[in-house]
Write an enzyme that holds these catalytic residues in place. Structure first.
Site, PDB file in Angstrom:
ATOM      1  N   LYS A 173       0.852  -1.184   0.000  1.00 55.30           N
ATOM      2  CA  LYS A 173       0.000   0.000   0.000  1.00 55.30           C
ATOM      3  C   LYS A 173       0.890   1.237   0.000  1.00 55.30           C
ATOM      4  O   LYS A 173       1.857   1.313   0.776  1.00 55.30           O
ATOM      5  CB  LYS A 173      -0.912   0.004   1.223  1.00 55.30           C
ATOM      6  CG  LYS A 173      -1.954  -1.097   1.226  1.00 55.30           C
ATOM      7  CD  LYS A 173      -3.043  -0.850   0.194  1.00 55.30           C
ATOM      8  CE  LYS A 173      -4.167  -1.847   0.308  1.00 55.30           C
ATOM      9  NZ  LYS A 173      -5.280  -1.575  -0.628  1.00 55.30           N
ATOM     10  N   LYS A 276     -13.109  -8.004  -7.503  1.00 60.97           N
ATOM     11  CA  LYS A 276     -13.669  -8.339  -6.193  1.00 60.97           C
ATOM     12  C   LYS A 276     -15.175  -8.516  -6.359  1.00 60.97           C
ATOM     13  O   LYS A 276     -15.866  -7.564  -6.742  1.00 60.97           O
ATOM     14  CB  LYS A 276     -13.390  -7.230  -5.181  1.00 60.97           C
ATOM     15  CG  LYS A 276     -11.907  -6.949  -4.958  1.00 60.97           C
ATOM     16  CD  LYS A 276     -11.720  -5.726  -4.079  1.00 60.97           C
ATOM     17  CE  LYS A 276     -10.243  -5.414  -3.858  1.00 60.97           C
ATOM     18  NZ  LYS A 276     -10.054  -4.150  -3.124  1.00 60.97           N
TER      19      LYS A 276
END
Length: 388
Positions: A173, A276
């Site tokens: 991240k 997703k």
């Protein structure tokens, strides 16, 4: 035919093993919505709504999803009958705009009930309904997502440990100011056979000279992809950026439907898609995206939303399809939870693979009911009128 007789909606609180830091903030515990669905013939299953507590990733939140489920989605689903798995998506999509994550929780539960009815695994049902020929994989390759750390050395230490555990891809991240040096240090430290990717969660802008410079420097590091560098709903500026970069751009938040995939392909916005099922409204839309990307030779991989073991089961089943050709965010239970909500936690072998439960009908888990009861903070049950 599937007719739902009862749906129980509950919220649980589950602390993470370690805090997870992204550009959107710090997560130390998850508020999670679980659904227990039962059909008229006595079959039952569980699903997870992957919405987060705050609208930092998606407009859907735990509280807005509870409202949408209790007021609109569950009452509608309890009035319907479904002759095929796709019917749940069609019914909800026809009647309710938005609210994709709570819709997905019900829609995927219907898929699970169909798998149980047919006596096959959820992965096998998805493969049968996909337009891309192929049997589901017996295991799926796993990557790990690492939150932001205070220093590059601290992040390298965690990345090396992940590599030694067997993870085949390490995702970092990043955010402006915490990006290039972190990614460079990790890439130089890890073996070449472990892919390194970065995920910005839409925190960069091409209008900012420092952001543009950082993205150009990231392009020199040999990364496998740069995920969602620009705005969450953007395709146009991602296309401009992809023309500048040799590194593939991966889109996550920007891809909410197969229509968005068509737009991405027309513009040239990305070369990889993070798929997703919760983000796109469930399995029917996920299959459409998977199949369209396969025909366009765009690889997809299954991202994660810090799911508990219930949500993980649905991701693992989806990731067993043919075009999920890159390691997904499918970490074992112990990565996130001291104790998971299923009786047999998800595990990973030393080659970074998670087994797909093809030998079990449905999604392939049993819920630890006593533990779930202990950590439930609110619960409500809805029954179909006709079942009384």
């Amino acid at each position: 035919m599937i007719r739902l007789g009862r749906i129980t909606l509950r919220e649980i609180r589950l602390p993470l093993v370690e805090p997870f830091q992204t550009s959107a903030g710090l997560v130390e515990a998850r508020r999670i919505l679980l659904l227990a669905l039962a059909d008229a013939d006595g079959r039952s299953t569980w699903t997870e709504c992957v919405a987060e507590a705050l609208p930092t990733y998606s407009p859907d939140t735990v509280d807005s999803s509870w409202l949408a489920l209790s007021e609109w989605i569950i009452p509608l689903a309890l009035r319907e009958s479904f002759s095929a798995p796709r019917d749940a998506h069609n019914s909800l999509d026809r009647s309710i705009r938005g609210h994709r994550m709570p819709r997905a929780a019900v829609e995927m539960g219907v898929w699970s009930l169909f798998a149980l009815q047919r006596g096959i695994s959820l992965a096998a049902l998805l493969a049968a309904e996909s337009g891309i020929a192929g049997e589901p994989r017996a295991s799926v390759e796993t990557g790990i997502a690492l939150g932001m750390h205070a220093t590059p050395d601290a992040l390298v230490s965690r990345a090396l440990a992940a590599s030694e555990e067997g993870y085949r891809r390490v995702k970092l991240k990043i955010a402006p100011g915490s990006d290039v040096q972190f990614a460079r240090t990790v890439r130089e430290a890890l073996p070449s056979n472990v892919a390194v990717t970065v995920d910005a969660n839409g925190s960069y802008s091409l209008d900012n000279a420092a952001h543009r410079q950082a993205l150009e420097e990231l392009d020199t590091l040999g990364l496998a992809m740069i995920e969602q560098p620009l705005a969450h709903d953007d395709l146009v500026y991602h296309a401009e950026l992809q023309q500048l970069l040799a590194t593939p751009i991966c889109l996550d938040e920007s891809i909410s439907s197969d229509t968005r995939v068509e737009e991405m392909l027309a513009l040239g916005s990305a070369r990889v898609v993070n798929l997703k099922p919760g983000r796109v409204g469930g399995f029917q839309q996920a299959l459409a995206i998977h199949d369209r990307c396969a025909r366009a030779e765009i690889p997809v991989w299954c991202g994660g939303m810090l799911e508990c073991g219930i949500g993980r089961a649905y991701n693992v089943a989806l990731a067993s399809l043919p075009n999920f050709s890159l390691p997904g965010d499918l970490s074992p239970s112990a990565r996130y939870w001291t104790r998971d909500v299923i009786t047999k936690p998800w595990t990973m072998n030393d080659r970074g693979r998670v087994r797909v439960p093809l030998d079990q009908a449905g999604p392939g888990f049993d819920v630890d009911l006593d533990f779930v009861d202990d950590i439930t903070v609110r619960v409500e049950t809805f029954a179909a009128q006709w079942s009384a």
